[in-house]
Design a protein around this motif. Sequence first.
Motif, PDB file in Angstrom:
ATOM      1  N   ARG A 141      -5.915  -1.666 -12.636  1.00  0.00           N
ATOM      2  CA  ARG A 141      -4.609  -2.182 -12.231  1.00  0.00           C
ATOM      3  C   ARG A 141      -3.659  -2.077 -13.425  1.00  0.00           C
ATOM      4  NH1 ARG A 141      -6.739  -7.398  -8.761  1.00  0.00           N
ATOM      5  NH2 ARG A 141      -8.528  -7.156 -10.109  1.00  0.00           N
ATOM      6  N   PRO A 142      -3.248  -0.860 -13.760  1.00  0.00           N
ATOM      7  CA  PRO A 142      -2.457  -0.673 -14.975  1.00  0.00           C
ATOM      8  C   PRO A 142      -1.088  -1.333 -14.935  1.00  0.00           C
ATOM      9  CG  PRO A 142      -2.513   1.348 -13.682  1.00  0.00           C
ATOM     10  CD  PRO A 142      -3.519   0.421 -13.078  1.00  0.00           C
ATOM     11  N   SER A 188       0.845  -1.194   0.000  1.00  0.00           N
ATOM     12  CA  SER A 188       0.000   0.000   0.000  1.00  0.00           C
ATOM     13  C   SER A 188       0.880   1.243   0.000  1.00  0.00           C
ATOM     14  CB  SER A 188      -0.909  -0.001   1.233  1.00  0.00           C
ATOM     15  OG  SER A 188      -1.709   1.163   1.282  1.00  0.00           O
ATOM     16  N   GLY A 189       0.878   1.983  -1.126  1.00  0.00           N
ATOM     17  CA  GLY A 189       1.770   3.122  -1.268  1.00  0.00           C
ATOM     18  C   GLY A 189       1.305   4.384  -0.577  1.00  0.00           C
ATOM     19  N   ALA A 206      -2.274   0.990  -4.472  1.00  0.00           N
ATOM     20  CA  ALA A 206      -2.005  -0.284  -3.815  1.00  0.00           C
ATOM     21  C   ALA A 206      -1.718  -1.353  -4.857  1.00  0.00           C
ATOM     22  CB  ALA A 206      -3.200  -0.709  -2.954  1.00  0.00           C
ATOM     23  N   GLY A 207      -0.844  -2.275  -4.485  1.00  0.00           N
ATOM     24  CA  GLY A 207      -0.540  -3.353  -5.411  1.00  0.00           C
ATOM     25  C   GLY A 207      -0.129  -2.819  -6.764  1.00  0.00           C
ATOM     26  N   THR A 208      -0.835  -3.240  -7.799  1.00  0.00           N
ATOM     27  CA  THR A 208      -0.518  -2.828  -9.165  1.00  0.00           C
ATOM     28  C   THR A 208      -1.463  -1.764  -9.704  1.00  0.00           C
ATOM     29  OG1 THR A 208      -1.843  -4.692  -9.982  1.00  0.00           O
ATOM     30  CG2 THR A 208       0.544  -5.039  -9.745  1.00  0.00           C
ATOM     31  N   GLY A 209      -2.256  -1.130  -8.819  1.00  0.00           N
ATOM     32  CA  GLY A 209      -3.191  -0.148  -9.354  1.00  0.00           C
ATOM     33  C   GLY A 209      -3.829   0.751  -8.321  1.00  0.00           C
ATOM     34  N   ILE A 210      -5.017   1.201  -8.645  1.00  0.00           N
ATOM     35  CA  ILE A 210      -5.772   2.154  -7.833  1.00  0.00           C
ATOM     36  C   ILE A 210      -7.072   1.491  -7.409  1.00  0.00           C
ATOM     37  CG2 ILE A 210      -6.764   4.463  -7.723  1.00  0.00           C
ATOM     38  CD1 ILE A 210      -3.765   4.467  -8.281  1.00  0.00           C
ATOM     39  N   ALA A 211      -7.394   1.594  -6.120  1.00  0.00           N
ATOM     40  CA  ALA A 211      -8.592   0.947  -5.595  1.00  0.00           C
ATOM     41  C   ALA A 211      -9.267   1.832  -4.565  1.00  0.00           C
ATOM     42  CB  ALA A 211      -8.235  -0.406  -4.962  1.00  0.00           C
ATOM     43  N   LEU A 212     -10.547   1.563  -4.336  1.00  0.00           N
ATOM     44  CA  LEU A 212     -11.249   2.133  -3.202  1.00  0.00           C
ATOM     45  C   LEU A 212     -11.144   1.155  -2.046  1.00  0.00           C
ATOM     46  CD1 LEU A 212     -14.472   3.590  -4.872  1.00  0.00           C
ATOM     47  CD2 LEU A 212     -12.263   4.695  -4.470  1.00  0.00           C
ATOM     48  N   LEU A 213     -10.784   1.672  -0.888  1.00  0.00           N
ATOM     49  CA  LEU A 213     -10.633   0.875   0.319  1.00  0.00           C
ATOM     50  C   LEU A 213     -11.756   1.246   1.267  1.00  0.00           C
ATOM     51  CD1 LEU A 213      -9.065  -1.013   2.255  1.00  0.00           C
ATOM     52  CD2 LEU A 213      -7.624   0.971   2.841  1.00  0.00           C
ATOM     53  N   ARG A 272       4.959  -2.150  -8.687  1.00  0.00           N
ATOM     54  CA  ARG A 272       3.949  -1.793  -7.694  1.00  0.00           C
ATOM     55  C   ARG A 272       3.717  -0.303  -7.709  1.00  0.00           C
ATOM     56  NH1 ARG A 272       6.088   0.902  -3.385  1.00  0.00           N
ATOM     57  NH2 ARG A 272       8.229   0.457  -2.714  1.00  0.00           N
ATOM     58  N   MET A 273       2.570   0.089  -7.145  1.00  0.00           N
ATOM     59  CA  MET A 273       2.290   1.497  -6.959  1.00  0.00           C
ATOM     60  C   MET A 273       3.090   2.022  -5.775  1.00  0.00           C
ATOM     61  SD  MET A 273       0.287   2.015  -9.457  1.00  0.00           S
ATOM     62  CE  MET A 273      -0.047   3.743  -9.096  1.00  0.00           C
ATOM     63  N   ASN A 274       3.333   3.340  -5.801  1.00  0.00           N
ATOM     64  CA  ASN A 274       4.124   3.980  -4.755  1.00  0.00           C
ATOM     65  C   ASN A 274       3.314   5.135  -4.170  1.00  0.00           C
ATOM     66  OD1 ASN A 274       6.586   3.836  -3.308  1.00  0.00           O
ATOM     67  ND2 ASN A 274       7.402   5.568  -4.450  1.00  0.00           N
TER      68      ASN A 274
END
Length: 298
Positions: free
Chosen positions: A96-97, A61-62, A78-85, A106-108
Amino acid sequence: MTSTAVPMALVVDGGYELAEGGRWVEGRYVYVDILSGRLFELRDDTGPAAPRQLARLDVPSGAVAPVDDRPDTWIAAAGTGIALLTADGTLEWLDRPEDRTPLPSRMNDGVADPAGRFWAGSMAYDGTHGAGSLYRTDPDGTVVRVLDGLTIANGPAFTADGTTMYLADSAAGTILRCRVDPVSGGLSGPETFAQLRGDEGSPDGMTVDDEGCLWVAIWGAGTVRRYHPDSRLLHTLTVPAPHPTSVCLDPSDNRLFVTTARHGVKNPTANSGAVLSVAVPVRGTPVCSWRGRRRTHP
C-alpha cells in the motif's frame, strides 16, 4: 482526421458514479465503479443490461487484471495500493505505497502487460499537481514506483509486443509514451505522444487495437480518439455523455465498449454512468494476466 457521430448502444444503464477500467476477459466484459469499490462482469450470454457484481470492496477500486492460473482471482489497484482479490471478495495486500505519501490519495487505472507485470497509477483525492505516481507490480509481488510527478495517472496501455507503454496524465492533458524493457520492465522516456488543449478535454482510459493504434477516452469532451502510432489523430467518435472514462475493444468482434461517469455531470442522462458500445472496423488484442506469485503484506 475524421469525426463520426455514430449512435452508440446503451449496454448497461447502471447509474454508476465513476465506471472505469473496462477489460474483455475470457468472453466477458469486466469493469469497476471506482468510488463504490464494485467490480462487475457482463457476459455475452446474459443479454443486455444484465451485469453481475463480482465483488464490493470497502475501498475505491481503480481497475483489475486477471491472475494467471488462478481462476476468479484478480490483481487490483484498490484503495492505497495493490492487492489480490479472491473469489470470496477477500483482499490480500501486496503493498500500500500511497499510505506513505503526504496527501490522502488513491489508486486509479491499471492494466497487466504482455510480460505479466501489473501497472497502475495513483492520484491525490484533491487533485494536487504532481502528487500522482505510476507503479509496477513485478511477478515476485514487489511493487515499485517507476514514475512520479504525475497528477492523475490514467491508462496505461501497451502495444502487443509489450515494448511500448502509453500513459495519460489527465490533469495535464498529456499522453506520454515510454519504451519498456521486456525483460526488466525498466522504462526509457517518457516522451510526449499527444498534448490536448484545455478546451479539448482530458485523456482518460486507453487501449491499443490490433493495428497498433491507440484509442483514448476523452473526459469532458464526450469523445473517443484514435491515434496512429506516429501520433497522428486518425478519428474522433462522439460519445453521448460528457465524461467517457475507459475504452475496450472486443478481441473477437468489432465492438468498442465505453464506460462513462455521472461524477461531475450537472444533468446526467441514462448514458452518464453507463456502459455503451458501438461497431468499429478493428478489434482489440487479448487481455494480459499478472503472472505473479503469492507474496502478500498484512
